[in-house]
Design a protein around this motif. Sequence first.
Motif, short mmCIF file in Angstrom:
data_model
loop_
_atom_site.label_atom_id
_atom_site.label_comp_id
_atom_site.label_asym_id
_atom_site.label_seq_id
_atom_site.Cartn_x
_atom_site.Cartn_y
_atom_site.Cartn_z
N ASN A 105 -1.49 -1.12 8.47
CA ASN A 105 -2.16 -0.17 7.59
C ASN A 105 -2.67 1.07 8.30
O ASN A 105 -2.81 2.12 7.69
CB ASN A 105 -3.33 -0.86 6.86
N ASN A 106 -2.97 0.99 9.59
CA ASN A 106 -3.29 2.21 10.34
C ASN A 106 -2.34 2.33 11.54
O ASN A 106 -2.71 2.76 12.62
CB ASN A 106 -4.75 2.24 10.79
N SER A 108 -3.44 -6.67 6.90
CA SER A 108 -2.42 -5.63 6.79
C SER A 108 -2.29 -4.94 8.15
O SER A 108 -2.89 -3.90 8.40
CB SER A 108 -2.79 -4.62 5.69
N TYR A 140 0.82 -1.21 0.00
CA TYR A 140 0.00 0.00 0.00
C TYR A 140 0.86 1.26 0.00
O TYR A 140 0.36 2.36 0.22
CB TYR A 140 -0.92 0.01 1.23
N GLU A 152 -7.43 -2.82 8.70
CA GLU A 152 -6.29 -3.71 8.90
C GLU A 152 -6.55 -5.13 8.40
O GLU A 152 -5.63 -5.93 8.31
CB GLU A 152 -5.92 -3.79 10.39
N GLY A 170 -5.80 0.00 -0.23
CA GLY A 170 -5.46 0.20 1.16
C GLY A 170 -6.17 1.36 1.81
O GLY A 170 -5.92 1.66 2.99
N ILE A 186 4.00 -0.36 3.67
CA ILE A 186 2.86 -1.06 4.26
C ILE A 186 2.49 -2.25 3.39
O ILE A 186 2.09 -2.10 2.23
CB ILE A 186 1.66 -0.12 4.41
N THR A 205 0.37 -5.89 2.64
CA THR A 205 -0.83 -6.64 2.92
C THR A 205 -0.64 -8.06 2.39
O THR A 205 0.12 -8.28 1.43
CB THR A 205 -2.08 -6.00 2.26
#
Length: 539
Positions: A316-317, A313, A277, A343, A385, A288, A290
Motif C-alpha cells: 500500500n505504500n 496490505s 485499493y 500497510e 486504503g 494494490i 489488501t
Amino acid sequence: MHSAACRPWAGFSLLFLSTHLLAAPAPSVEERLARLEARTIVAERRAAAAEADAARLRREVERLDRQFAVNSSLPTQLQLSLSERVAQIEARQQSLETRTSTLASSVDSIEDLTEGFSFGAYARSGMMTNGSGGGRGGPNVTPAGSIGGSVGRLGNEVDTYVEAKFSKETQASNGTRSKYMFAIADGVETPNDWTSGDSSLNVRQVYAELGNLASFQDIPMLRDATIWAGKRFDRDNYDIHWLDRGIVFLAGTGGGIYDVRPTDGWRLNASLMSRSYGDFGTETNKDIRTYVATLNQYFDDDRWQLMLSAISSGQNNDKLNDDKRKLSDEDSRVNKAGFSPGEKGWHGMFAYHRPDFFGGEGFFKTALLYGKGLGGEVNTIGGDGELLDEAETLRLAIYGHTRLNDDWRIAPALIAEKSKNRYVPDDDYNYLTFNVRLANELSSNFEMLYEFTWQTMDLDARGYDGRQTANGDFWKITFAPTFKAETGEFFTRPELRLFATYMNWSKDLDNFSTTDDFGQKGFKSGGVWQLGVQMETWF
C-alpha cells in the motif's frame, strides 16, 4: 405564515394528489410464478384429457376389431372401409399418447428448473425538489458524512438504486446441501428513463456454499457448518436501516466457514477476504491488494458478539518498481494529502443483541467498535486504503425499535464517533448523531411517518481532499404520508411515500468543502424545504 413558506406546502399538496395518476407496477416475480403454475395446471388437465381420449379410442378400436371379425364375410369394399377406420383411430391414439408424454416432460422440466430457485430484491426510487429546480440530499450529506457520519434517510434520498439476487439450492443424495448465489446492483441519480451513460451496474456477489456436509456429520463441532468461496457480503453483516449505515460491513472475494460450534453456547465464523485499493498510479501500475482475516464469535444464544479482524496490505505504500529497484519519493504511493498510507491494521467489535426491546415488541442492539491503521474505517472493514498506520477510530452505536401503543411505533438510534490521525497527522474527527423515526398507523394501508435527526460535529480535516474545519450542528425533520400493503411493522414493504423535509445547520458548516454539498452555491444555512415522492421495496 408568509407566502414563501406556503409554497412548499402547496407543492406538497399537488404531489399528494398526483399519486392517483401513478401507473400500476409491473407484475412481480411471485405473480409471474403464479401464472406459470396456472399454465402448468392447464397442461396437466390437457394431459389427463388426452389420456382419457386415448383410452376411449382404444375401446373403439377393440369394438371395431370385434365387429370386423364378426363381419369377415362382408363384401371386400366394406371390409376395406372398416380397416381404414381402424388405422385412422390407431394413428390418432398414437398422436395423443405422444402429446401426453411431451406435456408430462414439460411439466417435469418446469418443476426441475424452479425447485430450489429463489429471487430476492431491494429497490428505491424517487424524486426530490427544493422548489427552485433542484434538490440535494443523501444519508451522508453533512460534513461528518465524509467519514460515515450518516443522518436520517427518510425524505433525504435522490437516487434510484436496485439490487437483484438469484440463488439456486440443491441437495445431493448423501444429504449435503449446495447453494449458488448471484447478485447485481445499479445506482444512478438522474431521473431519466434511459440511464446507460450514468449506470454503475455491478456484480456485487457471486459465490457457492456447501452445508450439512455428509463428511462433517461425525464431527460434532462441524455438523452445522457451512463452507463457502467466491465474492460476497458476509452473512452476518447488519446496519441501522434508518441511517442507511452499516454497523459492520465485511465484504470481498475469498472463502470461509460459518457456524462452527466448539460448545453448545459458542458459535464462530472464520473467513479470509481480499479487497483492492486500485492501481499504484506510477510506472509499476500495480493493483494494490489488501487481505482481511476475520474471526467472528457469538456466545449465550448469540446475544453477545466478539468480532476481530486483522488487515494487511504490504504494497500500500510500496516504493518498488517491477525490477525491485527503489523509486524516488515522488514515485511513492501516497494518499490525497501526500502522506504514505498504512500497510496493516486491525479491527474489533463487541456487540450485544436482544431479540426484544427490553421485554417489549421489537429488538435492541448496541455495538462498540475500535479500529487501528487500515482498520480505522470501522464500518467497511479494510475498505479505505488512504488511512495512515497511526489512524485510530472509536465508535459507539445504539439502536432498536418497539411499539408505543396500538397505533404508534418508534425507532431510536444513536451513533457517536471519535477518530484521529486518519489521513493527515493530527487530524481530528468527532461527531454524534441522534435519529428517531415514528410511525402512526391510521388504517390498514396508510400511516404517517415522521423522522427527526440531530447531528453535532467538530471536524478538523487539515485540508485533506480539499476539506476544511467544521464545527456546528445539523438537524432535519421529515413528514411522510405512506401507503403500504399492510401497516403494523417497520420492515414491511413496499412503501409508497410522499414527503416534506426541512433541514438547517450552523453557518460554520457552509464552507466545509468545495466538492461536497456543504460548500456549494445555493445550499447554505438558513433553512431548506425539500418535497418529493419515493417508493422502497424488498423481498
